[in-house]
Motif scaffolding. Sequence first.
Motif, short mmCIF file in Angstrom:
data_model
loop_
_atom_site.label_atom_id
_atom_site.label_comp_id
_atom_site.label_asym_id
_atom_site.label_seq_id
_atom_site.Cartn_x
_atom_site.Cartn_y
_atom_site.Cartn_z
N GLY A 42 -1.57 -16.15 -7.07
CA GLY A 42 -0.98 -16.36 -5.77
C GLY A 42 -1.96 -16.57 -4.64
N ALA A 43 -3.26 -16.61 -4.94
CA ALA A 43 -4.26 -16.70 -3.88
C ALA A 43 -4.48 -18.13 -3.38
N GLU A 44 -3.97 -19.13 -4.08
CA GLU A 44 -4.13 -20.51 -3.62
C GLU A 44 -2.93 -21.35 -4.03
N LEU A 45 -2.19 -21.81 -3.05
CA LEU A 45 -1.05 -22.69 -3.29
C LEU A 45 -1.56 -24.12 -3.42
N VAL A 46 -1.24 -24.78 -4.55
CA VAL A 46 -1.79 -26.12 -4.77
C VAL A 46 -0.73 -27.20 -4.95
N TRP A 47 0.53 -26.82 -5.16
CA TRP A 47 1.55 -27.84 -5.44
C TRP A 47 2.91 -27.23 -5.12
N PHE A 48 3.76 -27.92 -4.36
CA PHE A 48 5.10 -27.40 -4.10
C PHE A 48 6.05 -28.54 -3.79
N GLY A 166 -9.07 -33.60 -4.97
CA GLY A 166 -8.67 -34.44 -6.09
C GLY A 166 -7.17 -34.46 -6.32
N ALA A 167 -6.72 -33.86 -7.43
CA ALA A 167 -5.33 -33.96 -7.84
C ALA A 167 -4.39 -33.06 -7.08
N VAL A 168 -4.91 -32.13 -6.28
CA VAL A 168 -4.07 -31.19 -5.55
C VAL A 168 -4.64 -30.96 -4.16
N ASP A 169 -3.89 -30.27 -3.32
CA ASP A 169 -4.36 -29.87 -2.01
C ASP A 169 -4.50 -28.36 -1.96
N LEU A 170 -5.53 -27.89 -1.26
CA LEU A 170 -5.72 -26.46 -1.08
C LEU A 170 -4.98 -26.05 0.19
N HIS A 171 -3.74 -25.64 0.05
CA HIS A 171 -2.90 -25.39 1.22
C HIS A 171 -3.30 -24.13 1.98
N TRP A 172 -4.06 -23.24 1.34
CA TRP A 172 -4.49 -22.03 2.03
C TRP A 172 -5.98 -21.99 2.28
N ALA A 173 -6.62 -23.16 2.36
CA ALA A 173 -8.05 -23.20 2.64
C ALA A 173 -8.38 -22.51 3.95
#
Length: 222
Positions: A42-48, A166-173
């Motif tokens: 749960g520490a990094e949301l990458v796809w939703f 790349g293939a995903v976004d780091l939504h909680w960067a």
Amino acid sequence: MSVEELLDGLEQAVDAGERRAWAVRCAHALGLEGIAVSLRWGAELVWFSDDVSARLEDAQFTLGQGPGIDADFTEVPHQVADLEAGERWPQFASEARALGVRAVFVWPVRSGAARFGGLTGYRKEPGFLTGPQAADGLRVADALTSRLLAWRSGAVVSPNEPGKAGAVDLHWAEVHQATGVLSCRLGVPMEEALVRLRARAYASGRPLTDTAREVLAQELPS
């Protein structure tokens, strides 16, 4: 569209809009209203797929509790068929109900015995998944595992798009950046800084990402 057809089209989901559209179709094929993928418990949301699925993941991350964090996968998927029926995660359950969510399902994102994340789906009506839905969800999680394991391969990160990988976004960067800022500012370990950031977000009733942006904005020269 069947799950098999969706998996065949996964590689064509390149940009953020295509990934979200794919996730929406995938959720519906599984009998769900939304799905999300987070890494590192749960520490990094990458796809939703939608705002509700993202806010569910945000709630788990902010509170440090929820099925996506605590699932032990003695059974796959981990099924919370009715959030009204248990008291295991009272704060998370309250947040989920406020979003109209009654049931949550989690599949492991793993390679062999190594688990590095979870695929979480939700429904607004209580009830268990059917056998085929449960099996199809695991197929989706396995396909996303292969995609995510290669997410940095050959990725070109634009300086104008912070958090892209790349293939995903780091939504909680920004959350992780703000945690580092608080750690330095307060002279506390990173773990404590994250706890304080979460507490600030929860007390204010604002999303964790908004709270992180506020912390980062305070560091900018006027």
